[in-house]
Design an enzyme around this catalytic site. Structure first.
Site, PDB file in Angstrom:
ATOM      1  N   PRO A   1       0.813  -1.217   0.000  1.00  0.00           N
ATOM      2  CA  PRO A   1       0.000   0.000   0.000  1.00  0.00           C
ATOM      3  C   PRO A   1       0.847   1.268   0.000  1.00  0.00           C
ATOM      4  O   PRO A   1       0.338   2.365  -0.218  1.00  0.00           O
ATOM      5  CB  PRO A   1      -0.828  -0.114   1.297  1.00  0.00           C
ATOM      6  CG  PRO A   1      -0.194  -1.180   2.103  1.00  0.00           C
ATOM      7  CD  PRO A   1       0.587  -2.053   1.180  1.00  0.00           C
TER       8      PRO A   1
ATOM      9  N   ASP B   1     -11.745   0.944 -24.036  1.00  0.00           N
ATOM     10  CA  ASP B   1     -12.067   0.892 -22.606  1.00  0.00           C
ATOM     11  C   ASP B   1     -11.836   2.226 -21.903  1.00  0.00           C
ATOM     12  O   ASP B   1     -11.081   3.073 -22.382  1.00  0.00           O
ATOM     13  CB  ASP B   1     -11.173  -0.152 -21.916  1.00  0.00           C
ATOM     14  CG  ASP B   1     -11.768  -1.543 -22.015  1.00  0.00           C
ATOM     15  OD1 ASP B   1     -12.981  -1.657 -22.207  1.00  0.00           O
ATOM     16  OD2 ASP B   1     -10.985  -2.510 -21.899  1.00  0.00           O
TER      17      ASP B   1
ATOM     18  N   GLU C   1       1.911  -8.310   8.601  1.00  0.00           N
ATOM     19  CA  GLU C   1       2.272  -6.883   8.719  1.00  0.00           C
ATOM     20  C   GLU C   1       3.118  -6.390   7.543  1.00  0.00           C
ATOM     21  O   GLU C   1       3.472  -5.221   7.467  1.00  0.00           O
ATOM     22  CB  GLU C   1       3.036  -6.634  10.024  1.00  0.00           C
ATOM     23  CG  GLU C   1       2.145  -6.384  11.219  1.00  0.00           C
ATOM     24  CD  GLU C   1       1.092  -5.310  10.949  1.00  0.00           C
ATOM     25  OE1 GLU C   1       1.443  -4.191  10.538  1.00  0.00           O
ATOM     26  OE2 GLU C   1      -0.090  -5.615  11.160  1.00  0.00           O
TER      27      GLU C   1
ATOM     28  N   ARG D   1      -4.488  -8.036 -20.438  1.00  0.00           N
ATOM     29  CA  ARG D   1      -5.466  -7.489 -21.390  1.00  0.00           C
ATOM     30  C   ARG D   1      -4.801  -6.603 -22.447  1.00  0.00           C
ATOM     31  O   ARG D   1      -5.357  -6.363 -23.493  1.00  0.00           O
ATOM     32  CB  ARG D   1      -6.528  -6.658 -20.656  1.00  0.00           C
ATOM     33  CG  ARG D   1      -7.432  -7.440 -19.754  1.00  0.00           C
ATOM     34  CD  ARG D   1      -8.454  -6.550 -19.084  1.00  0.00           C
ATOM     35  NE  ARG D   1      -9.620  -6.309 -19.905  1.00  0.00           N
ATOM     36  CZ  ARG D   1      -9.896  -5.187 -20.539  1.00  0.00           C
ATOM     37  NH1 ARG D   1      -9.076  -4.155 -20.457  1.00  0.00           N
ATOM     38  NH2 ARG D   1     -10.974  -5.064 -21.264  1.00  0.00           N
TER      39      ARG D   1
HETATM   40  C1  LIG Z   1      -1.776  -6.008   5.820  1.00  0.00           C
HETATM   41  S1  LIG Z   1      -0.768  -5.585   4.449  1.00  0.00           S
HETATM   42  C2  LIG Z   1       0.595  -4.811   5.248  1.00  0.00           C
HETATM   43  C3  LIG Z   1       0.440  -3.337   5.367  1.00  0.00           C
HETATM   44  C4  LIG Z   1       1.611  -2.644   6.043  1.00  0.00           C
HETATM   45  N1  LIG Z   1       1.669  -3.005   7.423  1.00  0.00           N
HETATM   46  C5  LIG Z   1       1.440  -1.144   5.891  1.00  0.00           C
HETATM   47  O1  LIG Z   1       0.770  -0.548   6.729  1.00  0.00           O
HETATM   48  O2  LIG Z   1       1.962  -0.560   4.910  1.00  0.00           O
HETATM   49  C6  LIG Z   1      -0.142  -7.115   3.940  1.00  0.00           C
HETATM   50  C7  LIG Z   1       0.280  -7.173   2.476  1.00  0.00           C
HETATM   51  O3  LIG Z   1      -0.855  -6.998   1.646  1.00  0.00           O
HETATM   52  C8  LIG Z   1      -0.475  -6.367   0.433  1.00  0.00           C
HETATM   53  N2  LIG Z   1      -1.305  -5.162   0.274  1.00  0.00           N
HETATM   54  C9  LIG Z   1      -2.248  -4.722   1.130  1.00  0.00           C
HETATM   55  N3  LIG Z   1      -2.851  -3.621   0.681  1.00  0.00           N
HETATM   56  C10 LIG Z   1      -2.307  -3.356  -0.528  1.00  0.00           C
HETATM   57  C11 LIG Z   1      -2.512  -2.345  -1.507  1.00  0.00           C
HETATM   58  N4  LIG Z   1      -3.390  -1.369  -1.326  1.00  0.00           N
HETATM   59  N5  LIG Z   1      -1.768  -2.384  -2.634  1.00  0.00           N
HETATM   60  C12 LIG Z   1      -0.857  -3.367  -2.826  1.00  0.00           C
HETATM   61  N6  LIG Z   1      -0.616  -4.352  -1.928  1.00  0.00           N
HETATM   62  C13 LIG Z   1      -1.315  -4.350  -0.794  1.00  0.00           C
HETATM   63  C14 LIG Z   1       1.015  -6.087   0.532  1.00  0.00           C
HETATM   64  O4  LIG Z   1       1.713  -7.088  -0.161  1.00  0.00           O
HETATM   65  C15 LIG Z   1       1.265  -6.146   2.023  1.00  0.00           C
HETATM   66  O5  LIG Z   1       2.596  -6.529   2.324  1.00  0.00           O
END
Ligand SMILES: C[S@@+](CC[C@H](N)C(=O)[O-])C[C@H]1O[C@@H](n2cnc3c(N)ncnc32)[C@H](O)[C@@H]1O
Length: 229
Positions: free
Chosen positions: A87, A167, A114, A152
């Site tokens: 994220p 699209d 995490e 795609r």
């Molecule tokens: C619970 S998340 C960890 C978030 C991290 N503790 C933070 O606050 O940045 C677990 C995993 O889900 C994936 N993930 C969760 N949300 C995401 C998003 N919006 N975009 C891309 N990957 C995401 C990532 O690979 C991440 O390591």
């Protein structure tokens, strides 16, 4: 194009790839998706891939050794890029999807719990990508968003590649409204212009609709489009 996905839950990736257009694209040899499980690379006899965070705090952090060794075990082919789903990454957009479709191989790191020990970033130096400002439990859905969207863009994945060109986002606007049979449903008629076979008028109508709905639904995109046109 080949996607190598590092994931603790390969079945989550496979479940999407076994159906519909993604399945056909693999059967036709247009894309290949290979999963690699960092758990298979752990040196720990309990196959441990995560541990508690130094400094305290909730949740478990993914350990560097299984991820780095797993990544180093991936066969690199052609023009290759490693991306990390997080994220905290740059936002995934249609434009970025076009850019990534130019590679021969994407190696995709999926986190869980995490997230990643920071040293995984420092050693692998991936391009970090986010699918939006929200947090999911794992990187598999985000990875599938990338794989699906990028696939795609590759010739042959869609029955008619034109359908990708029209699209939403392809020209900075949302797509025009679509209709199919029947011609009238619950008193709602298909617009007359779409029935007369006049393609000049149809194209004009669709262009107007694209502009109108982008203006109403996504004023941010509309403003960008106006600035560029
Ligand atoms: C619970 S998340 C960890 C978030 C991290 N503790 C933070 O606050 O940045 C677990 C995993 O889900 C994936 N993930 C969760 N949300 C995401 C998003 N919006 N975009 C891309 N990957 C995401 C990532 O690979 C991440 O390591």
């Amino acid at each position: 194009m080949r996607f190598d996905v590092l994931t603790l839950f390969p079945e989550l990736i496979q479940s999407h790839m076994d159906y519909s257009i993604m399945k056909r694209a693999q059967d036709d040899g247009i894309i290949e998706v290979i999963t690699h499980n960092p758990r298979d690379y752990t040196l720990d006899k309990h196959k441990k891939v995560d541990d508690t965070p130094y400094g305290g705090g909730a949740g478990m952090v993914l350990m560097p050794q299984p991820y780095v060794d797993c990544w180093e075990g991936v066969n690199i082919i052609g023009k290759s890029l490693t991306v990390m789903m997080t994220p905290q990454g740059e936002p995934f957009t249609d434009k970025l999807s076009d850019e990534l479709a130019e590679y021969d191989q994407l190696v995709i790191l999926c986190g869980h719990y995490e997230g990643f020990d920071e040293r995984i970033r420092e050693i692998i130096k991936p391009r970090e990508i986010s699918i939006g400002d929200f947090v999911l439990t794992g990187g598999e859905l985000p990875a599938l968003c990338l794989i699906d969207s990028i696939s795609r863009k590759i010739d042959g994945t869609l029955g008619k590649i034109e359908s990708a060109h029209d699209d939403s986002f392809s020209d900075g606007l949302l797509e025009y409204p679509q209709y199919t049979k029947p011609r009238e449903y619950r008193g709602l008629e298909v617009p007359e212009v779409l029935l007369n076979g006049n393609h000049k008028l149809i194209n004009e109508y669709r262009k107007e609709q694209k502009i109108e709905r982008t203006k109403n639904k996504r004023p941010d995109l509309y403003k960008k489009w106006l600035d560029n046109n």
